[in-house]
Write a protein that holds these residues in place. Structure first.
Motif, short mmCIF file in Angstrom:
data_model
loop_
_atom_site.label_atom_id
_atom_site.label_comp_id
_atom_site.label_asym_id
_atom_site.label_seq_id
_atom_site.Cartn_x
_atom_site.Cartn_y
_atom_site.Cartn_z
N TYR A 186 0.83 -1.20 0.00
CA TYR A 186 0.00 0.00 0.00
C TYR A 186 0.87 1.26 0.00
N GLY A 187 1.99 1.20 0.73
CA GLY A 187 2.91 2.33 0.74
C GLY A 187 3.44 2.63 -0.66
N PHE A 188 3.75 1.57 -1.42
CA PHE A 188 4.19 1.77 -2.80
C PHE A 188 3.05 2.29 -3.69
N MET A 189 1.83 1.85 -3.41
CA MET A 189 0.69 2.31 -4.19
C MET A 189 0.47 3.81 -4.05
N ILE A 190 0.73 4.33 -2.86
CA ILE A 190 0.60 5.78 -2.64
C ILE A 190 1.52 6.53 -3.60
#
Length: 245
Positions: A183-187
């Motif tokens: 999710y951090g990468f998706m941001i």
């Protein structure tokens, strides 16, 4: 009796949990990969003004944009804005404090505040303008490095560190950690898709976040080692004094 207690003191060592050590190795590897990639992409961008990979990323985004992805990435990026990150930070710190992890709660707040200040400082020094493309959301300020990517990734990585350190259920610990990191990468990816950041901005944000987290966690672990050893030594000395009375 003195000899017996001395041998006990000599045997006292602090052994970090296996999952905590694994986390440090993971973030060290992540930092190295991101750093090498970032140097290549950012270096190319500096030389030409708008690098080859920045241009490729922008062109690719234009080719896949559609109404559904637009809505999806707008929702994703909204969870990484300053207000949401503030709420997340306060919530996580409150939970840590509730479970008598006061030091960890302070550690979390200080790190998020620190990485945010670092991001703002770098932006003020570099002063890179945002991409001159069609933006799907409003974004103010300078572009390099991406604040969403840098701050939210730091939030994510430190939260994963605590989960791996304290969670007793391995399946929960690893599953939730993988989800949080993805999710951090998706941001970060959402910022490129929405047209408010270059690829190099996001890569730099992730890199700063990984290196910051690695440094902070190593310092935190070393301080915990010293506190743990001192705590045990003091307890043994107190028990020894009581037994002598």
């Amino acid at each position: 009796m003195a000899g017996t207690n001395s041998s006990k003191v000599a045997k006292i060592t602090y052994i970090p949990k296996e999952k905590s050590v694994l986390f440090i190795y993971f973030v060290a590897a992540l930092s190295l990969v991101l750093l090498v990639t970032c140097i290549g992409v950012v270096g190319d961008s500096i030389k030409s003004g708008q690098g080859f990979w920045d241009t490729k990323a922008i062109n690719y985004v234009y080719s896949i944009r559609n109404a559904y992805l637009n809505k999806f990435f707008i929702i994703i990026t909204s969870t990484g804005d300053p207000l949401t990150v503030t709420v997340i930070t306060v919530a996580i710190s409150s939970v840590l404090y509730f479970f008598q992890r006061r030091k960890e709660a302070i550690f979390y707040i200080v790190n998020i505040l620190g990485v945010w200040l670092l991001n703002e400082s770098i932006k003020a020094i570099v002063r890179r303008a945002r991409p001159s493309v069609v933006k799907l959301v409003y974004a103010s300020g300078y572009s390099f490095p991406s604040g969403h990517s840098m701050v939210f990734m730091t939030c994510s990585l430190i939260l994963v560190f605590f989960i791996l350190s304290f969670a007793k259920n391995k399946i929960f610990a690893y599953t939730s950690s993988i989800f949080i990191i993805i999710y951090g990468f998706m941001i970060g990816l959402s910022r490129i898709y929405l047209g408010v950041h270059y690829l190099s901005d996001v890569l730099a944000g992730w890199t700063f976040a990984a290196v910051w987290t690695l440094t902070s966690v190593i310092i935190y672990t070393k301080m915990s080692v010293k506190e743990n050893i001192q705590f045990n030594v003091d307890n043994i000395n107190n028990n020894y004094m009581e037994s002598e009375r």
